[in-house]
Motif scaffolding. Structure first.
Motif, short mmCIF file in Angstrom:
data_model
loop_
_atom_site.label_atom_id
_atom_site.label_comp_id
_atom_site.label_asym_id
_atom_site.label_seq_id
_atom_site.Cartn_x
_atom_site.Cartn_y
_atom_site.Cartn_z
N ASP A 1 0.82 -1.21 0.00
CA ASP A 1 0.00 0.00 0.00
C ASP A 1 0.85 1.26 0.00
OD1 ASP A 1 -2.37 -1.43 0.02
OD2 ASP A 1 -2.48 -1.46 2.21
N ASP A 2 1.94 1.24 0.76
CA ASP A 2 2.78 2.43 0.94
C ASP A 2 4.25 2.00 0.81
OD1 ASP A 2 4.25 4.62 1.89
OD2 ASP A 2 2.74 5.14 3.39
N LEU A 3 4.81 2.12 -0.39
CA LEU A 3 6.17 1.64 -0.64
C LEU A 3 7.21 2.34 0.24
CD1 LEU A 3 8.13 -0.18 -2.11
CD2 LEU A 3 8.08 1.41 -4.05
N PRO A 4 7.21 3.66 0.36
CA PRO A 4 8.21 4.29 1.24
C PRO A 4 8.11 3.79 2.68
CG PRO A 4 7.28 5.94 -0.22
CD PRO A 4 6.46 4.69 -0.40
N ALA A 5 6.89 3.62 3.20
CA ALA A 5 6.73 3.13 4.58
C ALA A 5 7.24 1.70 4.71
CB ALA A 5 5.27 3.21 5.00
N ALA A 6 7.00 0.88 3.69
CA ALA A 6 7.49 -0.50 3.73
C ALA A 6 9.02 -0.53 3.75
CB ALA A 6 6.96 -1.28 2.52
N LEU A 7 9.65 0.35 2.98
CA LEU A 7 11.11 0.38 2.94
C LEU A 7 11.69 0.93 4.24
CD1 LEU A 7 11.71 1.40 -0.77
CD2 LEU A 7 11.86 -0.88 0.26
N VAL A 8 10.98 1.83 4.92
CA VAL A 8 11.40 2.28 6.25
C VAL A 8 11.40 1.09 7.21
CG1 VAL A 8 10.69 3.64 8.26
CG2 VAL A 8 10.74 4.69 6.00
N GLU A 9 10.38 0.25 7.13
CA GLU A 9 10.33 -0.94 7.97
C GLU A 9 11.44 -1.93 7.63
OE1 GLU A 9 7.66 -2.30 10.68
OE2 GLU A 9 8.80 -0.43 10.80
N VAL A 10 11.73 -2.09 6.35
CA VAL A 10 12.83 -2.97 5.95
C VAL A 10 14.13 -2.46 6.55
CG1 VAL A 10 14.22 -3.75 3.97
CG2 VAL A 10 11.71 -3.82 3.86
N ARG A 11 14.38 -1.17 6.47
CA ARG A 11 15.59 -0.58 7.07
C ARG A 11 15.63 -0.86 8.58
NH1 ARG A 11 18.77 3.42 4.79
NH2 ARG A 11 19.20 4.08 6.92
N ARG A 12 14.48 -0.73 9.23
CA ARG A 12 14.42 -0.90 10.68
C ARG A 12 14.81 -2.30 11.11
NH1 ARG A 12 11.17 -3.05 14.24
NH2 ARG A 12 9.49 -3.55 12.78
N VAL A 13 14.32 -3.33 10.41
CA VAL A 13 14.57 -4.70 10.86
C VAL A 13 15.91 -5.25 10.40
CG1 VAL A 13 12.10 -5.20 11.03
CG2 VAL A 13 13.34 -5.82 8.93
N LEU A 14 16.54 -4.61 9.42
CA LEU A 14 17.84 -5.07 8.92
C LEU A 14 18.97 -4.68 9.87
CD1 LEU A 14 17.87 -4.34 5.09
CD2 LEU A 14 18.25 -6.57 6.17
N VAL A 15 19.96 -5.58 9.98
CA VAL A 15 21.18 -5.22 10.68
C VAL A 15 21.93 -4.20 9.83
CG1 VAL A 15 21.36 -7.47 11.82
CG2 VAL A 15 22.51 -7.10 9.61
N PRO A 16 22.82 -3.41 10.43
CA PRO A 16 23.63 -2.48 9.61
C PRO A 16 24.36 -3.24 8.51
CG PRO A 16 23.86 -1.99 11.94
CD PRO A 16 23.08 -3.27 11.87
N GLY A 17 24.28 -2.72 7.31
CA GLY A 17 24.91 -3.39 6.18
C GLY A 17 24.13 -4.58 5.66
N GLY A 18 22.89 -4.78 6.17
CA GLY A 18 22.08 -5.92 5.77
C GLY A 18 21.77 -5.91 4.28
N ARG A 19 21.42 -7.08 3.78
CA ARG A 19 21.24 -7.28 2.34
C ARG A 19 19.76 -7.34 1.98
NH1 ARG A 19 25.28 -11.31 -0.73
NH2 ARG A 19 24.88 -10.59 -2.85
N VAL A 20 19.44 -6.89 0.78
CA VAL A 20 18.08 -6.99 0.25
C VAL A 20 18.12 -7.57 -1.15
CG1 VAL A 20 17.10 -5.10 1.62
CG2 VAL A 20 18.12 -4.59 -0.60
N VAL A 21 17.15 -8.42 -1.45
CA VAL A 21 16.95 -8.93 -2.80
C VAL A 21 15.50 -8.72 -3.16
CG1 VAL A 21 16.79 -11.02 -4.22
CG2 VAL A 21 18.86 -10.59 -2.89
N PHE A 22 15.28 -7.98 -4.23
CA PHE A 22 13.94 -7.71 -4.72
C PHE A 22 13.87 -8.06 -6.20
CE2 PHE A 22 14.49 -4.38 -1.37
CZ PHE A 22 13.55 -4.89 -0.48
N VAL A 23 12.80 -8.73 -6.58
CA VAL A 23 12.52 -9.01 -7.99
C VAL A 23 11.08 -8.55 -8.21
CG1 VAL A 23 12.29 -10.77 -9.78
CG2 VAL A 23 14.04 -11.03 -7.99
#
Length: 196
Positions: A101-123
């Motif tokens: 529903d809200d892509l920027p808000a979802a990415l804020v949450e992804v940042r929050r739960v990731l460890v520093p330097g954490g990895r993301v894979v999106f397709v």
């Protein structure tokens, strides 16, 4: 970055998706895990957690997760992740960023739960290049696809949203998948890290 016009078929897209998903290690959170299509692609040592907001899909996902010896998925949305800060090493999402529903808000949450330097894979499928017929079609049909196809936005540009959210691409590719409509389907494969 590959040219947006490079054309591949479904088999090649499946190979690329398997390669990208297989790169993840440690504690991996999968957003919108659907019916478990990525479970077979994860490395053996991955500690998986999944979220799926759709009740029917989550039931099928729970069965698939159980068959793979994985925990039951959470009933949650990407904009409200039920995990502590800095609790996962990587976040995975395939065919999901188009429908949150809200892509920027979802990415804020992804940042929050990731460890520093954490990895993301999106397709995901993405908006076509400017001044193309495909882009015009995407803008025209998105009000209908968003309503009738689980919130799917054909005209999203997750690459710019990822950059704005502070994710740096390590291996970013754009392709057009043939056989997906008369004009093909533009896709983005994004393997990146949370920038410091």
């Amino acid at each position: 970055m590959m040219d947006a016009g490079e054309r591949i078929d479904d088999d090649r897209l499946a190979e690329l998706r398997a390669d990208y998903v297989g790169r993840l290690h440690g504690r991996v959170l999968e957003l919108g895990a659907g019916e478990g299509e990525n479970l077979d692609l994860l490395s053996a040592g991955v500690i998986w957690a999944g979220i799926e907001p759709d009740d029917e899909r989550r039931d099928r996902l729970a069965a698939a997760a159980d068959a793979h010896g994985r925990p039951a998925p959470f009933a949650a949305r990407a904009e409200e992740l039920p995990l502590p800060d800095e609790s996962v090493d990587a976040v995975l999402a395939t065919w999901v960023l188009c429908s949150v529903d809200d892509l920027p808000a979802a990415l804020v949450e992804v940042r929050r739960v990731l460890v520093p330097g954490g990895r993301v894979v999106f397709v995901d499928h993405v908006i076509a290049p400017p001044r193309t017929l495909k882009r015009f079609v995407q803008h025209t049909v998105t009000p209908f696809t968003a309503h009738f196809q689980h919130g799917c936005h054909w005209n999203r540009d997750p690459a710019s949203a990822l950059a704005e959210a502070g994710f740096a691409g390590l291996d970013v590719r754009r392709h057009t998948v043939t056989g997906r409509g008369p004009l093909g389907m533009p896709v983005l494969l994004f393997d990146g890290v949370l920038a410091a």
